[in-house]
Design an enzyme around this catalytic site. Structure first.
Site, mmCIF file in Angstrom:
data_model
loop_
_atom_site.group_PDB
_atom_site.id
_atom_site.type_symbol
_atom_site.label_atom_id
_atom_site.label_comp_id
_atom_site.label_asym_id
_atom_site.label_seq_id
_atom_site.Cartn_x
_atom_site.Cartn_y
_atom_site.Cartn_z
ATOM 1 N N GLU A 1 35.545 1.548 -16.755
ATOM 2 C CA GLU A 1 34.098 1.616 -16.532
ATOM 3 C C GLU A 1 33.410 0.763 -17.576
ATOM 4 O O GLU A 1 33.829 0.727 -18.745
ATOM 5 C CB GLU A 1 33.561 3.053 -16.621
ATOM 6 C CG GLU A 1 33.973 3.935 -15.469
ATOM 7 C CD GLU A 1 33.358 5.328 -15.512
ATOM 8 O OE1 GLU A 1 32.189 5.464 -15.954
ATOM 9 O OE2 GLU A 1 34.048 6.275 -15.111
ATOM 10 N N GLU B 1 37.033 11.228 -18.997
ATOM 11 C CA GLU B 1 36.076 11.405 -20.088
ATOM 12 C C GLU B 1 35.976 12.803 -20.687
ATOM 13 O O GLU B 1 34.908 13.423 -20.675
ATOM 14 C CB GLU B 1 34.688 10.956 -19.629
ATOM 15 C CG GLU B 1 34.622 9.477 -19.327
ATOM 16 C CD GLU B 1 33.205 8.955 -19.185
ATOM 17 O OE1 GLU B 1 32.273 9.760 -19.044
ATOM 18 O OE2 GLU B 1 33.044 7.729 -19.227
#
Ligand code: BG6
Length: 484
Positions: free
Chosen positions: A378, A167
């Site tokens: 995720e 991320e």
């Protein structure tokens, strides 16, 4: 007509990250990572648990893998704590640290679960922060290469799927949570993009290493992605949403798949004096490490509206309390876009918009643009769960969330999107990156609180049994009334 079931080779699983789940933060030779410091200094003040024990996965890993096997997992995505393997960031390897990951990978393989390794999930060794400021300094690229090469060589025969850095887009937004940034630098927003530039090079090096060392290996970044909708149909808002997409999403995707900075986003950053300093050779390196697939972390969509240059820049806000409506602000990029709440969507208690349609929209959009296979690493619902007196956790809200998102994935697949698998967040309850352990994501409950780690006993939630049925029926159970 499309089939209701998912393909045979679809990787059903779930994810975690090292510092959020392992605990044993200073055991068997491990030294601190920046997350040990950030969690202790910033979050302990708010009453949140630290990473010291987390979910104690370090001591429960066999039990955790057995529970994953019981659920029917085909894959498990986890990260390696750099500071467990190289406590000082570089130099001597810690034998007990690397042994832990060998034990974990062996345990997974022996149970028919494909290990998916993330090389870096926010937890830079603290030694490197002390030595030169961590990701702020280009030296980190060399040190990351040293660490990554060692790990890839250790696991190249057992691990096919690799994700590099978790991320980067989220790190830019929440840089003081995800990196240790000294107080006096926190107003220098250009450094957010400089750190990201260093990460782009580290990412490319890891891609090249996997390509060189792992036969049949697949490597990509794990991006935190939120598709952006315009608040209204007004052309100015639609333009703002495009601007936000370019700076929030395409700025990263174009690096991973084209090896270039997105032109519009970079032009804006240059105008605002926020663009990273690029040295000769940097872009050639970045271009040499193109990803094979994209790992996607999807929780919510976002919404943008137009703004002019009179507004002040700010980055994404946080809801610290878990009381709806207490998000402390939305990102503003003057004269480009302003993020806002989407009035058409419900939210979690932490103000994250719940949007299964956004999952389908995102998958189709990314696949159309880049044509590479996609893996959800995720996706999940952060919620307060309650353990009943008879030892159950009735998390029907989580089942509802995951079911709707899986149906959206299936719709995208029916429209031709190539999906590798689905690994929601998270396999077991763990330490949230910003809200302690009371905000839970797991399919497996961990019996602890922010104040009291207790024994960290594992308890199967209702979502555990439901997901087990979904996997066993290759998705057909998604279309049935839940009987958990
Ligand atoms: C993702 C991170 O951004 O979101 C995870 O990769 C994180 O590490 C997850 O836990 C949920 O966010 P939070 O703040 O609720 O833990």
């Amino acid at each position: 007509m499309s089939s209701l079931i998912f393909p045979e080779n679809f990787l059903w699983g779930a994810s975690t990250s090292a510092y959020q789940v392992e605990g044993a933060a200073h055991e068997d030779g491990k030294k601190s990572s920046q997350q040990d410091v950030i969690n202790k200094e910033n979050y302990a003040k708010k009453g949140f648990a630290t990473a010291e024990i987390a979910s104690d996965h370090y001591h429960h890993y066999k039990e955790d893998v057995a529970l994953m096997k019981e659920m029917g997992f085909k894959a498990y995505r986890f990260s390696i704590a750099w500071s467990r393997v190289f406590p000082d960031g570089t130099g001597e390897v810690n034998p007990k640290g690397i042994q832990f990951y060998h034990n974990l990978v062996d345990e997974l393989c022996n149970n028919g679960i494909e290990p998916i390794i993330t090389l870096y999930h926010y937890d830079l060794p603290w030694a490197l922060v002390e030595r030169y400021g961590g990701w702020l300094d280009r030296q980190v690229i060399k040190d990351f290469a040293y660490y990554a090469e060692y790990i890839i060589k250790e696991f190249k025969d057992q691990v096919k799927y690799w994700t590099t850095i978790n991320e980067q887009s989220v790190i830019v937004q929440y840089w003081t949570q995800k990196c240790y940034i000294p107080e006096e630098l926190r107003n220098q927003d250009q450094l957010r993009y400089q750190i990201n530039h260093h990460m782009n090079m580290a990412h490319a090096i890891a891609c090249n290493l996997v390509h060189e060392l792992v036969e049949g290996g697949m490597v990509g970044s794990a991006i935190g992605y939120a598709p952006v909708y315009p608040l209204t149909g007004k052309p100015e808002d639609v333009m703002a949403a495009q601007n936000a997409h370019d700076l929030e999403n395409a700025y990263y995707l174009d690096i991973y798949f084209k090896g270039i900075y997105n032109k519009a986003a970079f032009a804006y950053l240059e105008k605002e004096k926020l663009a990273p300093i690029i040295e000769p050779g940097d872009m050639e390196l970045i271009k040499s490490g193109i990803s094979d697939f994209l790992a996607l972390n999807y929780y919510n969509s976002s919404c943008a509206m137009a703004c002019d240059s009179s507004v002040e820049r700010r980055f994404a806000g946080v809801n610290w309390s878990g009381v709806k409506g207490q998000m402390d602000g939305y990102e503003i990029q003057p004269d480009f876009y302003q993020m806002c709440r989407n009035p058409y969507l419900n939210t979690t208690d932490w103000d994250w918009a719940i949007d299964p349609t956004g999952m389908e929209y995102m998958l189709r959009d990314i696949y159309t643009r880049y044509n590479k296979p996609l893996l959800i690493t995720e996706n999940g619902l952060g919620a307060v769960d309650y353990l009943t007196e008879d030892g159950k956790v009735h998390d029907s809200y989580r089942i509802d969330y995951i079911r709707k998102h899986l149906l959206a994935i299936k719709r995208a697949m029916d429209f031709g999107v190539e999906m590798i698998g689905y690994c929601p967040w998270s396999a077991v309850d763990l330490l949230s990156t910003s809200n302690g352990v009371n905000k839970r994501y797991g399919l497996i409950y961990v019996d602890r609180t922010d104040d009291d780690p207790k024994e960290c006993c594992r308890i199967r939630k209702d979502s555990f049994y439901w997901y087990q049925k979904v996997i066993a029926t290759r998705g057909e159970h998604l279309y049935e009334e839940d009987d958990c």
